[in-house]
Each structure stands twice: as structure tokens, then as C-alpha cells.
Design an enzyme around this catalytic site. Structure first.
Site, PDB file in Angstrom:
ATOM      1  N   ARG A   4      14.826   0.191  -0.061  1.00  0.00           N
ATOM      2  CA  ARG A   4      15.056  -1.041   0.691  1.00  0.00           C
ATOM      3  C   ARG A   4      15.544  -2.165  -0.220  1.00  0.00           C
ATOM      4  O   ARG A   4      15.068  -2.324  -1.337  1.00  0.00           O
ATOM      5  CB  ARG A   4      13.728  -1.422   1.346  1.00  0.00           C
ATOM      6  CG  ARG A   4      13.753  -2.685   2.118  1.00  0.00           C
ATOM      7  CD  ARG A   4      12.658  -2.656   3.148  1.00  0.00           C
ATOM      8  NE  ARG A   4      11.425  -3.250   2.658  1.00  0.00           N
ATOM      9  CZ  ARG A   4      10.410  -3.572   3.481  1.00  0.00           C
ATOM     10  NH1 ARG A   4      10.475  -3.340   4.772  1.00  0.00           N
ATOM     11  NH2 ARG A   4       9.322  -4.106   2.990  1.00  0.00           N
ATOM     12  N   ASP A  57      10.144  -5.708   7.200  1.00  0.00           N
ATOM     13  CA  ASP A  57       9.058  -4.859   7.699  1.00  0.00           C
ATOM     14  C   ASP A  57       9.253  -4.438   9.150  1.00  0.00           C
ATOM     15  O   ASP A  57       8.461  -4.768  10.038  1.00  0.00           O
ATOM     16  CB  ASP A  57       7.695  -5.538   7.499  1.00  0.00           C
ATOM     17  CG  ASP A  57       7.191  -5.335   6.079  1.00  0.00           C
ATOM     18  OD1 ASP A  57       8.016  -4.942   5.221  1.00  0.00           O
ATOM     19  OD2 ASP A  57       5.997  -5.543   5.813  1.00  0.00           O
ATOM     20  N   ASP A  75      -2.408   6.777   2.642  1.00  0.00           N
ATOM     21  CA  ASP A  75      -1.872   7.802   1.735  1.00  0.00           C
ATOM     22  C   ASP A  75      -0.659   7.320   0.944  1.00  0.00           C
ATOM     23  O   ASP A  75      -0.144   8.044   0.098  1.00  0.00           O
ATOM     24  CB  ASP A  75      -1.535   9.084   2.514  1.00  0.00           C
ATOM     25  CG  ASP A  75      -0.554   8.825   3.658  1.00  0.00           C
ATOM     26  OD1 ASP A  75       0.019   7.722   3.721  1.00  0.00           O
ATOM     27  OD2 ASP A  75      -0.366   9.745   4.491  1.00  0.00           O
ATOM     28  N   GLY A  76      -0.174   6.124   1.253  1.00  0.00           N
ATOM     29  CA  GLY A  76       0.970   5.591   0.513  1.00  0.00           C
ATOM     30  C   GLY A  76       2.285   6.230   0.903  1.00  0.00           C
ATOM     31  O   GLY A  76       3.303   6.006   0.245  1.00  0.00           O
ATOM     32  N   LYS A 101       9.914   2.467  -0.252  1.00  0.00           N
ATOM     33  CA  LYS A 101       8.834   2.468   0.739  1.00  0.00           C
ATOM     34  C   LYS A 101       8.465   3.915   1.041  1.00  0.00           C
ATOM     35  O   LYS A 101       9.341   4.710   1.399  1.00  0.00           O
ATOM     36  CB  LYS A 101       9.333   1.751   2.005  1.00  0.00           C
ATOM     37  CG  LYS A 101       8.298   1.582   3.094  1.00  0.00           C
ATOM     38  CD  LYS A 101       8.800   0.570   4.120  1.00  0.00           C
ATOM     39  CE  LYS A 101       7.861   0.445   5.295  1.00  0.00           C
ATOM     40  NZ  LYS A 101       8.343  -0.554   6.267  1.00  0.00           N
ATOM     41  N   GLY A 124       0.816  -1.209   0.000  1.00  0.00           N
ATOM     42  CA  GLY A 124       0.000   0.000   0.000  1.00  0.00           C
ATOM     43  C   GLY A 124       0.849   1.257   0.000  1.00  0.00           C
ATOM     44  O   GLY A 124       0.384   2.348  -0.327  1.00  0.00           O
ATOM     45  N   ASP A 183       1.947 -11.294   7.019  1.00  0.00           N
ATOM     46  CA  ASP A 183       2.421 -10.509   5.869  1.00  0.00           C
ATOM     47  C   ASP A 183       3.787  -9.892   6.142  1.00  0.00           C
ATOM     48  O   ASP A 183       4.415  -9.345   5.234  1.00  0.00           O
ATOM     49  CB  ASP A 183       1.416  -9.412   5.493  1.00  0.00           C
ATOM     50  CG  ASP A 183       0.952  -8.604   6.694  1.00  0.00           C
ATOM     51  OD1 ASP A 183       0.349  -9.197   7.600  1.00  0.00           O
ATOM     52  OD2 ASP A 183       1.212  -7.393   6.727  1.00  0.00           O
ATOM     53  N   ASN A 184       4.259  -9.981   7.376  1.00  0.00           N
ATOM     54  CA  ASN A 184       5.583  -9.432   7.684  1.00  0.00           C
ATOM     55  C   ASN A 184       6.615 -10.540   7.894  1.00  0.00           C
ATOM     56  O   ASN A 184       7.675 -10.311   8.465  1.00  0.00           O
ATOM     57  CB  ASN A 184       5.510  -8.544   8.927  1.00  0.00           C
ATOM     58  CG  ASN A 184       4.706  -7.265   8.661  1.00  0.00           C
ATOM     59  OD1 ASN A 184       4.563  -6.849   7.510  1.00  0.00           O
ATOM     60  ND2 ASN A 184       4.179  -6.662   9.695  1.00  0.00           N
TER      61      ASN A 184
HETATM   62  P1  AMP Z   1       2.664  -2.669   7.881  1.00  0.00           P
HETATM   63  O1  AMP Z   1       2.008  -2.608   9.227  1.00  0.00           O
HETATM   64  O2  AMP Z   1       3.576  -1.504   7.602  1.00  0.00           O
HETATM   65  O3  AMP Z   1       3.318  -3.991   7.622  1.00  0.00           O
HETATM   66  O4  AMP Z   1       1.494  -2.496   6.830  1.00  0.00           O
HETATM   67  C1  AMP Z   1       0.363  -3.329   6.752  1.00  0.00           C
HETATM   68  C2  AMP Z   1      -0.374  -3.048   5.461  1.00  0.00           C
HETATM   69  O5  AMP Z   1      -0.874  -1.717   5.432  1.00  0.00           O
HETATM   70  C3  AMP Z   1       0.478  -3.217   4.222  1.00  0.00           C
HETATM   71  O6  AMP Z   1      -0.309  -3.754   3.209  1.00  0.00           O
HETATM   72  C4  AMP Z   1       0.895  -1.813   3.907  1.00  0.00           C
HETATM   73  O7  AMP Z   1       1.192  -1.642   2.553  1.00  0.00           O
HETATM   74  C5  AMP Z   1      -0.350  -1.018   4.306  1.00  0.00           C
HETATM   75  N1  AMP Z   1      -0.021   0.358   4.694  1.00  0.00           N
HETATM   76  C6  AMP Z   1       0.659   0.736   5.799  1.00  0.00           C
HETATM   77  N2  AMP Z   1       0.780   2.080   5.834  1.00  0.00           N
HETATM   78  C7  AMP Z   1       0.166   2.571   4.732  1.00  0.00           C
HETATM   79  C8  AMP Z   1      -0.045   3.875   4.200  1.00  0.00           C
HETATM   80  N3  AMP Z   1       0.395   4.977   4.803  1.00  0.00           N
HETATM   81  N4  AMP Z   1      -0.703   3.963   3.021  1.00  0.00           N
HETATM   82  C9  AMP Z   1      -1.170   2.881   2.392  1.00  0.00           C
HETATM   83  N5  AMP Z   1      -0.999   1.621   2.840  1.00  0.00           N
HETATM   84  C10 AMP Z   1      -0.341   1.464   4.008  1.00  0.00           C
HETATM   85 MG    MG Z   2       4.159  -5.088   6.362  1.00  0.00          MG
END
Ligand code: AMP
Ligand code: MG
Length: 478
Positions: free
Chosen positions: A172, A258, A121-122, A109, A88, A248-249
Site C-alpha cells: 500500500r 483503511d 494473526d497479523g 498489509k 497489528g 484510527d481509520n
Molecule cells: P481495521 O479494522 O482493519 O482498521 O483494524 C483495527 C485494528 O485491528 C488495527 O490496529 C489492526 O492492525 C488490527 N488488526 C486487524 N486485523 C488484524 C489481524 N488479523 N491481526 C492482527 N491485528 C489485526
Molecule cells: Mg484500520
């Protein structure tokens, strides 16, 4: 010009596994950190271009030749609940092949929204990206398999979190970003051929030795279990708490990926939790082996249709493989602990000797890192410790003869003096993100890059936290 050599095998896999998407344009990219040591291993010369060109390139503003940017699809159990996810806020530029022939994902990232962003917001804020950089470098120096970061770039754009933060992109590298969740995604689509294609791909990339085996999917499961058992034992041995061990991590490669609200434990306690969102302690220090096993069971479930045509037989084989995890983990853990006590031979009772030391450390809230590091000279630590020490010394008499100096040298090669202490990480992040002062960050990076040497001048970084620094909490980068 930098020396990229892209060959993007993942982007040639079937469509549902990813979406093509370019990194977002950013206002004013600037390189805050350039990892020249890693660049050299990659065969890249970050000094071949001007600073501004470098920042533009590493922020994905000018795509390097051969890049084919995609966001990867995956699913995952997040704190136990299943969700369809995907990158995301990350974009895979492609796979760079190093001069030694290693294939590494190059992922940005924080580079903008993708089809998997849902409501996010990506974007990423500078502090969490710097934290990931520090952690990756520290883990690498400790010898722990990990993703690393090649650079941290500020975007010149604001990111709205609990307050307005400086936006950043982490560049990364990882041997891949194929996760347990990637398999869960393919399995959830119910497409066995897609699953088989993904499994064959992952095996060829990470376990090429078994590619030609008849029973390769079961073997694949066994090898992933073995690598995770080794990885988690390694984490435990240095007091690392990942913080968000969602499926997923967890990478199929056996690398740590992650880094979110992760941190290293100071005082020894199995209940240590840092993440503010982990209210139940699901991902607490002492729970990590059990959670890894739970995640691996989710992985095993995805592989069942490939392991055997008969579901009962597949379940029996997978269950047998999963049963090996605790024993494998224990073996890796004990061998790391033996090294810390300079036990070069194996004797019955070693596990109990280690266990009673850990119990003493917990009961007296001893600092995990410092206690092991100073064990050879630790005396006058109370009657209980004196009695443990007597047992240890008696056990050492079974070992091949050694001078004290050699013993100390071996023990110090097994027990780091410097880990990225929470107080030091906070100090570095605050100075860099809030005051644009990179000096504390560079001092910390220098210290964690050489964790096993005598702390000497860097002894500040070997210090346990000041008394005022308790109840430390970390927050997700989102
Ligand atoms: P994470 O907790 O960073 O492993 O993220 C869990 C999921 O949420 C993953 O699919 C990420 O891509 C998505 N994600 C985390 N932060 C954002 C963000 N700011 N915008 C869009 N997707 C996010
Ligand atoms: Mg993750």
C-alpha cells in the site's frame, strides 16, 4: 533494481511511536496484481526483475535497500469505544521519494504479527486485499484522495477466517499513515513533548505552509478539518460508504485509508449500511459527515495542550474551528452537486433544488450513479420529476448560454458512469479468490480506471445491481 529511494523520517521519531519489526517469511509469494501505472508515478520499474524476484521483494522477503521496517503505534475510538491499537497486521517498509519529490509510505498489509497484534494473526486474506486494491484504484480515478496499492501478492499460506482462505499481502502507498488515532495515542501517553514532536512532524509533512506560523497547531486543526470536509463531501457525492470510520481509520493527510467493509451505494438512501458489524448504522452513508465531525472533535481534544496554555482558551478556539465543519462540508457538497446539474453560477435556492432532487431519488429508490449520469436525458419519470425538471430548466436559463452538447459533456465530466458496483466487485473477488480466474477482476479494474467516459462496451459495469442482489453485506477483512 526496482528503483526504490527510501528516506525514513517516521522511523527517526521518538521510540514510543513505533516498534521495529521485519515482515514474516512466507512460503510461496506470487504477484497477483502489479500496478504498473502507479509504479511509473513512483519511478519504479516492476519489470526490471523476474516475476519471482518481484514477488519476493514486494512481500518483504528480501528487504529493499534503505528500508527500515516498523509497525506504527496508534489508538482509536472503535465504534465509539477507546482502545490502544497499532499496526497489528501492517508493516511500514519506509518512505519512498518519487522522481517528483513526493514522499509516500510503502506499507505491507498482511505481512505477519507485530507487537501490536494482540490476539490477531497479523495476516490478510486475498479477497479483502483485492477489494482494497479495486476501491483504491476506483477512488483515485474518481479524483478522490486515497491510499493506493502497488501490488497484491499471495503468500502461498492459508489464513483461517470463517473458513480457510488464501493469504495475501497488499503493498500500500499513502502520503502517510498518520491518523487521528496516532494523536490520540500520543495524548493518551500524557507526554506533551511527544505530542508536540508528532504535531510538528505531521505539519511539516502535510501542511508545510504553516510550519513557521506562531499559532500553527490551531491552524493545523483548521486545515485537517477543511480537508476532511472536502473528502467526506467527495465521498458523499459518489455514494461511497467507508464502513468503519473509526478515528484510527481517519488520516491527517485527508486521504481515504483503511478500506475495510466499504462499498458504493446503489439505490439512493441515507441509511445505507453495508458492514455486517455496523448494526446501529453508526457509519451509514448519511451519517458520515456527522461522524467525521465527531472524529475531528476527538482530534481537536488531543491538540488542546498545544493550542493554548490556558485550557479554557484552547477549548474555545478548537470549538470555533469545529463549528466550521458543517458549513465547509456543505459548501464542497453543493459545489459538486451544482456541477452535476451544470450550474456554473451560484444562486440562492440551489441547495433546495438539489435537495428536492435527492428526496425524489430516495422516495423512488433511484440508482444514485445512473440517475445523475442520465439526468440530462431523463424524462417520463413521473409527474414529480417533471415538475422538478421544469424548475431545473428554469434555473438553467439563468446560466450562460450553452449548446446542449456542451452541457451534456460538462455534466458527464462531473457524474461518473462507472463505480465499482457491489455485484461486480463480488463477481471479481469470487472468481479471483476461489477459482484463480483473474479475467473478471481485470475487466472491472479497466472499467473503474476510466469512470467518466461513456460506458460503451463496458456498459455492463454501469448497470445497477440485478434484482436478486439486494441486502448486500460486507465483512471486515480480519
Ligand atoms: P481495521 O479494522 O482493519 O482498521 O483494524 C483495527 C485494528 O485491528 C488495527 O490496529 C489492526 O492492525 C488490527 N488488526 C486487524 N486485523 C488484524 C489481524 N488479523 N491481526 C492482527 N491485528 C489485526
Ligand atoms: Mg484500520
Amino acid at each position: 533494481m526496482l528503483g526504490w529511494r527510501f528516506d525514513n523520517t517516521y522511523a527517526r521519531l521518538p521510540a514510543p511511536l513505533f516498534e521495529r519489526i521485519a515482515p514474516a517469511k512466507v512460503r510461496d509469494p506470487r504477484c497477483i496484481i502489479a500496478n504498473h501505472a502507479l509504479a511509473q508515478e513512483l519511478g519504479l520499474d516492476l519489470r526490471a526483475v523476474t516475476e519471482s524476484e518481484l514477488a519476493q521483494a514486494l512481500a518483504g522477503q528480501a528487504l529493499p535497500p534503505g528500508a527500515d521496517p516498523i509497525a506504527q503505534a496508534y489508538a482509536g475510538h472503535q465504534f465509539g469505544g477507546f482502545t490502544m491499537l497499532g499496526d497489528g497486521r501492517a508493516i511500514l517498509l519506509g518512505e519512498h521519494v518519487t522522481p517528483r519529490g513526493a514522499r509516500l509510505d510503502i506499507q505491507l498489509k498482511g505481512s505477519g504479527q507485530t507487537p501490536y497484534s494482540r490476539r490477531g494473526d497479523g495476516l490478510a486474506a486475498l479477497g479483502p486485499m483485492l477489494r482494497e486494491h479495486i476501491m483504491g484504484e476506483a477512488m483515485h480515478a474518481l479524483g478522490i484522495p486515497t491510499s493506493r496499492s502497488l501490488a497484491v501478492i499471495t503468500t502461498g499460506e492459508p489464513v483461517l477466517r470463517e473458513s480457510v482462505k488464501r493469504g495475501a499481502i497488499l503493498v500500500r502507498t499513502a502520503s502517510s499513515h498518520i491518523r487521528v488515532g496516532t494523536f490520540q495515542y500520543a495524548a493518551a501517553l500524557g507526554d506533551v513533548e511527544l505530542l508536540r514532536t508528532l504535531a510538528d512532524y505531521a505539519v511539516a509533512r502535510h501542511y508545510p505552509g504553516i510550519s513557521a506560523c506562531e499559532g500553527r497547531y490551531l491552524e493545523f486543526l483548521q486545515q485537517v478539518i477543511a480537508r476532511q470536509a472536502s473528502l467526506i463531501a467527495h465521498w458523499q457525492s459518489v455514494g461511497f460508504v467507508h464502513g468503519v470510520m473509526n478515528t484510527d481509520n481517519m488520516a491527517i493527510s485527508g486521504e481515504t485509508i483503511d478500506y475495510g467493509p466499504c462499498a458504493f451505494m446503489d439505490a439512493c438512501h441515507p441509511g445505507t449500511v453495508f458492514s455486517s458489524i455496523d448494526r446501529q448504522g453508526r457509519y451509514a452513508y448519511g451519517n458520515q459527515p456527522a461522524i467525521a465531525r465527531w472524529n475531528l472533535a476527538r482530534f481537536a481534544e488531543t491538540l488542546l495542550p498545544l493550542i493554548a496554555p490556558d485550557e479554557g482558551a484552547a477549548i474555545a478556539a478548537a470549538t470555533e474551528a469545529l463549528k466550521q465543519f458543517p458549513e465547509l462540508h456543505e459548501r464542497h457538497w453543493l459545489s459538486r452537486m451544482r456541477a452535476r446539474l451544470d450550474l456554473r453560477t451560484e444562486r440562492p435556492g440551489d441547495a433546495e433544488l438539489v435537495q428536492s432532487l435527492l428526496e425524489w431519488m430516495q422516495a423512488h429508490q433511484r440508482d444514485h450513479t445512473q440517475t445523475f449520469r442520465q439526468l440530462h436525458s431523463l424524462r417520463n419519470a413521473g409527474e414529480e420529476f417533471a415538475s422538478w425538471r421544469a424548475q431545473w430548466e428554469s434555473r438553467l436559463r439563468d446560466e450562460p448560454a450553452s449548446t446542449e452538447a456542451d452541457r451534456v459533456r460538462r455534466m458527464q465530466a462531473a457524474s461518473p458512469a462507472v463505480i465499482p458496483r457491489n455485484w461486480a466487485v463480488e463477481e471479481a473477488l469470487e472468481a479471483a479468490a476461489e477459482r484463480d480466474d483473474l479475467a473478471p477482476l481485470h475487466a472491472l479494474l479497466d472499467a473503474v480506471a476510466d469512470p467518466f467516459s461513456e460506458a460503451g462496451e463496458r456498459s455492463r459495469f454501469a448497470d445497477p445491481p440485478p434484482a436478486s442482489f439486494c441486502g448486500y453485506r460486507t465483512f471486515c477483512g480480519t
